[in-house]
Design an enzyme around this catalytic site. Structure first.
Site, PDB file in Angstrom:
ATOM      1  N   TYR A  94      -1.205  -9.464  -4.959  1.00 15.51           N
ATOM      2  CA  TYR A  94       0.210  -9.810  -4.821  1.00 15.51           C
ATOM      3  C   TYR A  94       0.413 -11.075  -3.993  1.00 15.51           C
ATOM      4  CZ  TYR A  94       1.118  -5.303  -6.903  1.00 15.51           C
ATOM      5  OH  TYR A  94       1.150  -4.243  -7.774  1.00 15.51           O
ATOM      6  N   HIS A 119       6.345  -0.577 -15.127  1.00 13.03           N
ATOM      7  CA  HIS A 119       5.469  -0.736 -13.963  1.00 13.03           C
ATOM      8  C   HIS A 119       5.823  -1.979 -13.150  1.00 13.03           C
ATOM      9  CE1 HIS A 119       1.967   0.817 -11.904  1.00 13.03           C
ATOM     10  NE2 HIS A 119       1.437  -0.386 -11.838  1.00 13.03           N
ATOM     11  N   ARG A 170       7.154  -1.484  -9.593  1.00 23.65           N
ATOM     12  CA  ARG A 170       6.154  -1.357  -8.526  1.00 23.65           C
ATOM     13  C   ARG A 170       5.683  -2.740  -8.078  1.00 23.65           C
ATOM     14  NH1 ARG A 170       2.232   2.159  -6.304  1.00 23.65           N
ATOM     15  NH2 ARG A 170       0.069   1.487  -6.446  1.00 23.65           N
ATOM     16  N   HIS A 190      -3.000   2.134  -2.350  1.00 20.40           N
ATOM     17  CA  HIS A 190      -4.220   1.491  -2.812  1.00 20.40           C
ATOM     18  C   HIS A 190      -5.397   1.919  -1.938  1.00 20.40           C
ATOM     19  CE1 HIS A 190      -2.075  -2.119  -4.928  1.00 20.40           C
ATOM     20  NE2 HIS A 190      -2.194  -1.062  -5.713  1.00 20.40           N
ATOM     21  N   ARG A 227       4.261   4.927  -8.330  1.00 17.42           N
ATOM     22  CA  ARG A 227       3.987   4.866  -9.761  1.00 17.42           C
ATOM     23  C   ARG A 227       4.948   5.783 -10.517  1.00 17.42           C
ATOM     24  NH1 ARG A 227      -0.840   5.390  -6.904  1.00 17.42           N
ATOM     25  NH2 ARG A 227      -2.295   3.632  -7.101  1.00 17.42           N
ATOM     26  N   LYS A 237      -3.215   9.119  -6.985  1.00 16.67           N
ATOM     27  CA  LYS A 237      -4.448   9.255  -7.746  1.00 16.67           C
ATOM     28  C   LYS A 237      -5.485  10.018  -6.926  1.00 16.67           C
ATOM     29  CE  LYS A 237      -3.927   5.133 -10.632  1.00 16.67           C
ATOM     30  NZ  LYS A 237      -4.517   3.838 -11.027  1.00 16.67           N
TER      31      LYS A 237
END
Length: 300
Positions: free
Chosen positions: A281, A246, A249, A272, A150, A174
């Site tokens: 995806y 973004h 990514r 993730h 990110r 995150k």
């Protein structure tokens, strides 16, 4: 069983105090959350953190079977996306399972990605000269596309995070979760060319820090600064469609899957928490195959 508790009350307080929502709007949000909680209890899902993208798809199918109007479904999606965005902000969850659900059509909102000719145009911009900031932008583009991290994670890279012997970077994602992501020869060469210029720039302005990426004053490049740099690169490449940073990514993940990478590996590289976040995806790659076929096959 999920029961109404502190999380919901904090969310409703947030709607009143920070968003200034009316009583009627807040009541609609409460009812939407109550209906979703009923569904989760029927599915034996005991916490909001357990909800995945696939659970959301099942819920939307249920709403469709109950013949709710498109407007009602869109409102429910909006309410629940807002709730999960709030949970994300409060670090209760790592992924928002409602991110790729469309408001209007109750369909997947597929991530956009760069086509190969667009990527070539972007790289031409950052290889046009060897000025200090061009070298910095080269690192930026090679690292973002080469690792899929990110923009915010890229801004957090420190020199000690680089392991050049293994060609890997320590990334803090995150929820402060750490992961190692590999980078390739192009990114390695870009970093090697850039580092001496970084030292010179920082010395000129008497700066001292470990941030990999710096601005024109030698200070650490912020997330906002990275977005600005990428926007300038995109503008110089004269790309005509609506584009956002973004997408690098998304392109990383799509290209890996198109070239045979397995889903679990891509999930780990992207950081993730749930495989369902990565499964989006697979829809992108199918769309890409279809669009390529329609564009190039003479009988399409």
């Amino acid at each position: 069983m999920i029961q109404e508790g502190k999380l919901e009350q904090q969310f409703f307080d947030y709607l009143h105090s920070e968003r200034n929502y009316s009583v009627n709007t807040s009541t609609a949000y409460e009812n939407d959350l109550l209906d979703f909680r009923r569904f989760l209890n029927e599915q034996a899902i005991t916490t909001y953190q357990q909800v995945t993208f696939l659970d959301v798809r099942i819920y939307l199918t249920e709403l469709k079977q109950k013949s709710f109007s498109r407007t009602t479904v869109a409102r429910k999606i909006s309410s629940l996306r807002s709730f999960y965005t709030f949970l994300l902000r409060e670090n209760v969850i790592n992924e928002n399972p409602f991110t790729y659900v469309s408001h209007a059509k109750n369909q997947l909102r597929l991530p956009k990605f760069f086509y190969s000719e667009e990527m070539e145009a972007l790289f031409q911009v950052v290889y046009e000269d060897n000025e200090t900031l061009t070298l910095r932008d080269r690192v930026l583009l090679e690292v973002l596309y080469g690792t899929g991290i990110r923009v915010s994670e890229c801004a957090g890279i420190l020199l000690p995070d680089l392991d050049t012997s293994y060609q890997a970077i320590l990334i803090r994602g995150k929820g402060n979760k750490e992961r190692y992501v590999p980078f390739g020869a192009y990114a390695e060469d870009a970093i090697t060319d850039y580092l001496p210029e970084r030292v010179n720039l920082m010395s000129r302005y008497k700066k001292s820090h470990d941030a990999l990426l710096v601005n024109h004053y030698g200070d650490p490049l912020t997330t906002r600064g990275i977005r600005y740099c990428l926007t300038k690169i995109i503008s110089k490449a004269s790309l005509t469609r609506k584009i956002h940073p973004h997408m690098l990514r998304h392109t990383f993940a799509t290209d890996l899957l198109n070239n045979g990478a397995d889903m679990r590996t891509v999930q780990e590289l992207l950081g993730h928490a749930s495989l369902s976040s990565t499964q989006i995806y697979t829809h992108v790659t199918k769309e890409h195959l279809k669009s390529t076929y329609m564009k190039h096959h003479p009988r399409a």
